[in-house]
Design an enzyme around this catalytic site. Structure first.
Site, PDB file in Angstrom:
ATOM      1  N   LYS A  71       2.261  -0.585  19.903  1.00 31.86           N
ATOM      2  CA  LYS A  71       2.582  -1.156  21.223  1.00 31.86           C
ATOM      3  C   LYS A  71       1.877  -0.263  22.239  1.00 31.86           C
ATOM      4  O   LYS A  71       2.397   0.765  22.657  1.00 31.86           O
ATOM      5  CB  LYS A  71       4.099  -1.129  21.437  1.00 31.86           C
ATOM      6  CG  LYS A  71       4.641  -2.218  22.330  1.00 31.86           C
ATOM      7  CD  LYS A  71       4.134  -2.196  23.744  1.00 31.86           C
ATOM      8  CE  LYS A  71       4.826  -1.176  24.614  1.00 31.86           C
ATOM      9  NZ  LYS A  71       4.154  -1.012  25.930  1.00 31.86           N
ATOM     10  N   CYS A 107      -1.678  15.050  29.616  1.00 33.24           N
ATOM     11  CA  CYS A 107      -0.406  15.769  29.456  1.00 33.24           C
ATOM     12  C   CYS A 107      -0.613  17.277  29.446  1.00 33.24           C
ATOM     13  O   CYS A 107       0.292  18.043  29.747  1.00 33.24           O
ATOM     14  CB  CYS A 107       0.261  15.331  28.157  1.00 33.24           C
ATOM     15  SG  CYS A 107      -0.853  15.510  26.743  1.00 33.24           S
ATOM     16  N   GLU A 149       5.659  13.083  21.517  1.00 37.41           N
ATOM     17  CA  GLU A 149       4.766  13.917  22.326  1.00 37.41           C
ATOM     18  C   GLU A 149       5.013  13.515  23.768  1.00 37.41           C
ATOM     19  O   GLU A 149       4.653  12.414  24.185  1.00 37.41           O
ATOM     20  CB  GLU A 149       3.308  13.699  21.925  1.00 37.41           C
ATOM     21  CG  GLU A 149       3.068  14.144  20.492  1.00 37.41           C
ATOM     22  CD  GLU A 149       1.594  14.183  20.100  1.00 37.41           C
ATOM     23  OE1 GLU A 149       0.752  13.702  20.863  1.00 37.41           O
ATOM     24  OE2 GLU A 149       1.317  14.701  19.018  1.00 37.41           O
ATOM     25  N   GLU A 206       6.980  17.207  36.604  1.00 37.01           N
ATOM     26  CA  GLU A 206       5.629  16.734  36.274  1.00 37.01           C
ATOM     27  C   GLU A 206       5.186  15.687  37.299  1.00 37.01           C
ATOM     28  O   GLU A 206       5.891  14.707  37.539  1.00 37.01           O
ATOM     29  CB  GLU A 206       5.630  16.101  34.873  1.00 37.01           C
ATOM     30  CG  GLU A 206       4.247  15.639  34.447  1.00 37.01           C
ATOM     31  CD  GLU A 206       4.247  14.905  33.104  1.00 37.01           C
ATOM     32  OE1 GLU A 206       5.088  14.008  32.907  1.00 37.01           O
ATOM     33  OE2 GLU A 206       3.396  15.227  32.254  1.00 37.01           O
TER      34      GLU A 206
HETATM   35  P1  NAD Z   1       5.806   6.017  29.632  1.00 39.67           P
HETATM   36  O1  NAD Z   1       6.843   6.800  28.924  1.00 39.67           O
HETATM   37  O2  NAD Z   1       6.163   5.351  30.905  1.00 39.67           O
HETATM   38  O3  NAD Z   1       5.240   4.854  28.686  1.00 39.67           O
HETATM   39  C1  NAD Z   1       4.688   5.146  27.423  1.00 39.67           C
HETATM   40  C2  NAD Z   1       4.853   3.938  26.516  1.00 39.67           C
HETATM   41  O4  NAD Z   1       6.248   3.744  26.259  1.00 39.67           O
HETATM   42  C3  NAD Z   1       4.348   2.624  27.097  1.00 39.67           C
HETATM   43  O5  NAD Z   1       3.723   1.905  26.070  1.00 39.67           O
HETATM   44  C4  NAD Z   1       5.618   1.937  27.564  1.00 39.67           C
HETATM   45  O6  NAD Z   1       5.523   0.540  27.616  1.00 39.67           O
HETATM   46  C5  NAD Z   1       6.586   2.385  26.496  1.00 39.67           C
HETATM   47  N1  NAD Z   1       8.018   2.356  26.882  1.00 39.67           N
HETATM   48  C6  NAD Z   1       8.554   2.595  28.103  1.00 39.67           C
HETATM   49  N2  NAD Z   1       9.901   2.514  28.037  1.00 39.67           N
HETATM   50  C7  NAD Z   1      10.218   2.227  26.746  1.00 39.67           C
HETATM   51  C8  NAD Z   1      11.445   2.006  26.047  1.00 39.67           C
HETATM   52  N3  NAD Z   1      12.620   2.097  26.670  1.00 39.67           N
HETATM   53  N4  NAD Z   1      11.372   1.723  24.729  1.00 39.67           N
HETATM   54  C9  NAD Z   1      10.203   1.643  24.077  1.00 39.67           C
HETATM   55  N5  NAD Z   1       9.008   1.833  24.696  1.00 39.67           N
HETATM   56  C10 NAD Z   1       9.016   2.127  26.009  1.00 39.67           C
HETATM   57  O7  NAD Z   1       4.565   7.008  29.820  1.00 39.67           O
HETATM   58  P2  NAD Z   1       3.208   6.732  30.598  1.00 39.67           P
HETATM   59  O8  NAD Z   1       3.504   6.679  32.063  1.00 39.67           O
HETATM   60  O9  NAD Z   1       2.520   5.599  29.937  1.00 39.67           O
HETATM   61  O10 NAD Z   1       2.374   8.066  30.254  1.00 39.67           O
HETATM   62  C11 NAD Z   1       2.438   9.240  31.010  1.00 39.67           C
HETATM   63  C12 NAD Z   1       3.365  10.239  30.361  1.00 39.67           C
HETATM   64  O11 NAD Z   1       2.945  10.495  29.021  1.00 39.67           O
HETATM   65  C13 NAD Z   1       3.356  11.603  31.044  1.00 39.67           C
HETATM   66  O12 NAD Z   1       4.660  12.091  31.098  1.00 39.67           O
HETATM   67  C14 NAD Z   1       2.511  12.464  30.107  1.00 39.67           C
HETATM   68  O13 NAD Z   1       2.750  13.845  30.183  1.00 39.67           O
HETATM   69  C15 NAD Z   1       2.897  11.904  28.783  1.00 39.67           C
HETATM   70  N6  NAD Z   1       1.891  12.205  27.759  1.00 39.67           N
HETATM   71  C16 NAD Z   1       2.176  13.127  26.793  1.00 39.67           C
HETATM   72  C17 NAD Z   1       1.219  13.466  25.834  1.00 39.67           C
HETATM   73  C18 NAD Z   1       1.491  14.495  24.764  1.00 39.67           C
HETATM   74  O14 NAD Z   1       0.690  14.575  23.829  1.00 39.67           O
HETATM   75  N7  NAD Z   1       2.536  15.281  24.861  1.00 39.67           N
HETATM   76  C19 NAD Z   1      -0.030  12.840  25.868  1.00 39.67           C
HETATM   77  C20 NAD Z   1      -0.281  11.899  26.861  1.00 39.67           C
HETATM   78  C21 NAD Z   1       0.692  11.583  27.802  1.00 39.67           C
END
Ligand code: NAD
Length: 491
Positions: free
Chosen positions: A183, A293, A259, A395
């Site tokens: 997804k 991230c 992550e 963040e």
């Molecule tokens: P997000 O958590 O808003 O969304 C990530 C994914 O989760 C999307 O596909 C979204 O549709 C899905 N999602 C959202 N709510 C959900 C739920 N309740 N159940 C299931 N799926 C759900 O994150 P984002 O805004 O897309 O990405 C940015 C964030 O990701 C930042 O916090 C960044 O630090 C983090 N990030 C971490 C890493 C790492 O390796 N640690 C790498 C990249 C990004």
């Protein structure tokens, strides 16, 4: 559906080797100018269920019987096919994310191919634990472990490095013999869908790789994590979303790998190679418009070089070329969405309210052309905030950092570790002993000394605290994506 074209028009779910529509559609927006570049079909609960069932079916068929050698060969073919469609992947990633074309061509797409090759190699060479055990009667037993796939793995990914982070999970999952339902982020649906075409071209059995599009809560993301036939969930995204997913999967005790977010520190000692450190930190703060991230949002600088460092980083920030992602000279693209820019701008306002000194930036740039409809933002540097300020604690995920001075090594370590996150840190010093000493005190999953974002795919990657659960990379990925069955034979 993208059919070899550079422009994604209609993006569908991919189930059991076929592209399928859903009940509703949502728009795919180019963040560089706000234009709609595609329509995406949202997967409802029924579509997600079909995707999971097709993965189950694949496990019961040819894929479930494939040898390690066959799986590795298939993964290498996927890598080759990504490379043969390199321009198509770059164009789709740039259109979805707004990242500079030079970055997508240097980082995102090559890493996607590298992920498949790396895990093809690792699964081919991974060994198995075995122990000869002495028994009470003076005889012995042989213990050895066999690696079995988990089954159906649900993979949920964010928008910042869409293809890179997706393939970082898909490749080891398939290497271990699982079938996956992915997804991708609703903001960046294109490259996960192009990857489905690659799977088709490489002859991957139907159902091994499935894509469902949609949002999180009450949409495809949640339906996938709730599904009883999903055996494990691996997620990259915000810490808060991690909490929501953890609650959902708790009732069925699925393995999870998270992550999550970060509020990463960089520590700059006066004895650093100044040019290297300023160049490295400019990268660590501004790469991908600060939407990595691992980006450093807190920079701690030894007081003796503070003023010189602040003015050098300011100069680098102001020299960054903002512009069209398609211009090879562009260094900084837009943020991912209007909504995300509103969030970052709200932190820019908050920083002022919290008493920050604005060294540079703090606003929205103007171009006088269609890019003004995009979601650009100025690279920004603050000083003067208290360590307790929200802008130092939370963040932001934009091209922004706060610079604060320190006087002693201990003080620098304490300031860097004063966070609930624990993803990454970087240390800049020419004193080798200090580099080791400070690195070992960092509460972070990964600490770089005199570099940033230098990755070896065999090494552990992940975070402490709010930054995640578990490690991926190398054997850590193979261990997550498989179950070990220990067999004990009385000899
Ligand atoms: P997000 O958590 O808003 O969304 C990530 C994914 O989760 C999307 O596909 C979204 O549709 C899905 N999602 C959202 N709510 C959900 C739920 N309740 N159940 C299931 N799926 C759900 O994150 P984002 O805004 O897309 O990405 C940015 C964030 O990701 C930042 O916090 C960044 O630090 C983090 N990030 C971490 C890493 C790492 O390796 N640690 C790498 C990249 C990004």
């Amino acid at each position: 559906m993208p059919r070899g074209s550079n422009h994604v028009k209609f993006i569908q779910n991919y189930i059991d080797g076929k592209f399928v529509a859903g009940q509703r559609e949502f728009a795919d927006v180019n963040p560089a100018d706000g234009s709609v570049i595609g329509q995406v079909t949202e997967a409802d609960r029924d579509v997600v269920d079909r995707a999971v069932q097709s993965a189950r079916k694949a496990l019961a068929g040819e894929w479930g019987r494939a040898s390690v050698r066959e799986r590795a060969a298939r993964l290498r073919k996927v890598a080759d096919t990504i490379e043969s469609r390199f321009d198509c992947f770059v164009a789709a990633e740039v259109a979805d994310t707004g990242k500079p074309i030079s970055l997508a061509a240097r980082l995102d797409v090559p890493r996607a191919a590298a992920n498949f090759r790396a895990f093809a190699d690792m699964i081919s060479t991974s060994g198995i634990e075995s122990f000869q055990t002495e028994t009470a009667d003076g005889k012995s037993a042989l213990n050895y472990a066999v690696r079995k796939p988990l089954g159906v793995v649900g993979i949920i990914t964010p928008w910042n490095l869409p293809l890179l982070l997706l393939t970082w999970k898909v490749a080891p999952a398939l290497a271990c013999g699982n079938a996956v339902v992915v997804k991708p982020s609703e903001e960046t649906p294109a490259t996960a869908t192009l990857l489905a075409e690659v799977m088709e071209r490489t002859g991957m059995p139907d159902g091994v790789y499935n894509v469902v599009h949609g949002f999180g809560p009450n949409s495809a993301g949640e339906f996938l994590t709730q599904h009883p036939d999903v055996n494990a969930v691996t997620f990259t995204g915000e810490s808060q979303t991690g909490t929501a997913i953890m609650k959902t999967v708790a009732s069925s005790v699925k393995p999870i790998s998270f992550e999550l977010g970060g509020k990463n520190a960089a520590i700059v000692f006066a004895d650093c190679d100044f040019e290297d450190a300023t160049a490295g930190i400019a990268d660590a703060v501004f790469l991908n418009t600060g939407q990595v991230c691992l980006c450093a949002e807190r920079v701690y600088v030894e007081r003796g070089i503070l003023d010189r460092f602040v003015s050098a980083l300011k100069q680098r920030a102001e020299a960054l070329r903002l512009g069209s992602p398609l211009d090879p000279a562009t260094e900084l693209g837009p943020l991912i969405s209007k909504q995300h820019r509103e969030k970052v701008v709200s932190y820019y306002s908050l920083a002022r309210e919290e008493g920050a000194n604005v060294v540079t930036g703090g606003g929205i740039p103007e171009f006088g052309n269609s890019l003004d409809n995009g979601f650009y933002i100025q690279p920004t540097i603050y000083t003067g905030l208290a360590e307790s300020a929200r802008c130092v604690k939370e963040e932001i995920f934009g091209p922004v950092c706060h610079i604060a001075p320190f006087d002693t090594e201990d003080e620098a370590v304490n300031m860097a570790n004063n966070t609930k996150y624990g993803l990454a840190a970087s240390i800049w010093t020419s004193n080798l002993k200090r580099g080791h000493r400070v690195a070992q005190q960092m509460n972070a999953g990964i600490t770089w000394v005199n570099c940033w974002f230098l990755r070896d795919l065999r090494t552990p990657f992940g975070g402490m605290g709010l930054s995640g659960i578990g490690r991926e990379g190398g054997m850590h990925s193979l261990n997550f994506y498989s179950e070990l069955n220990n067999i004990c034979i009385r000899l």
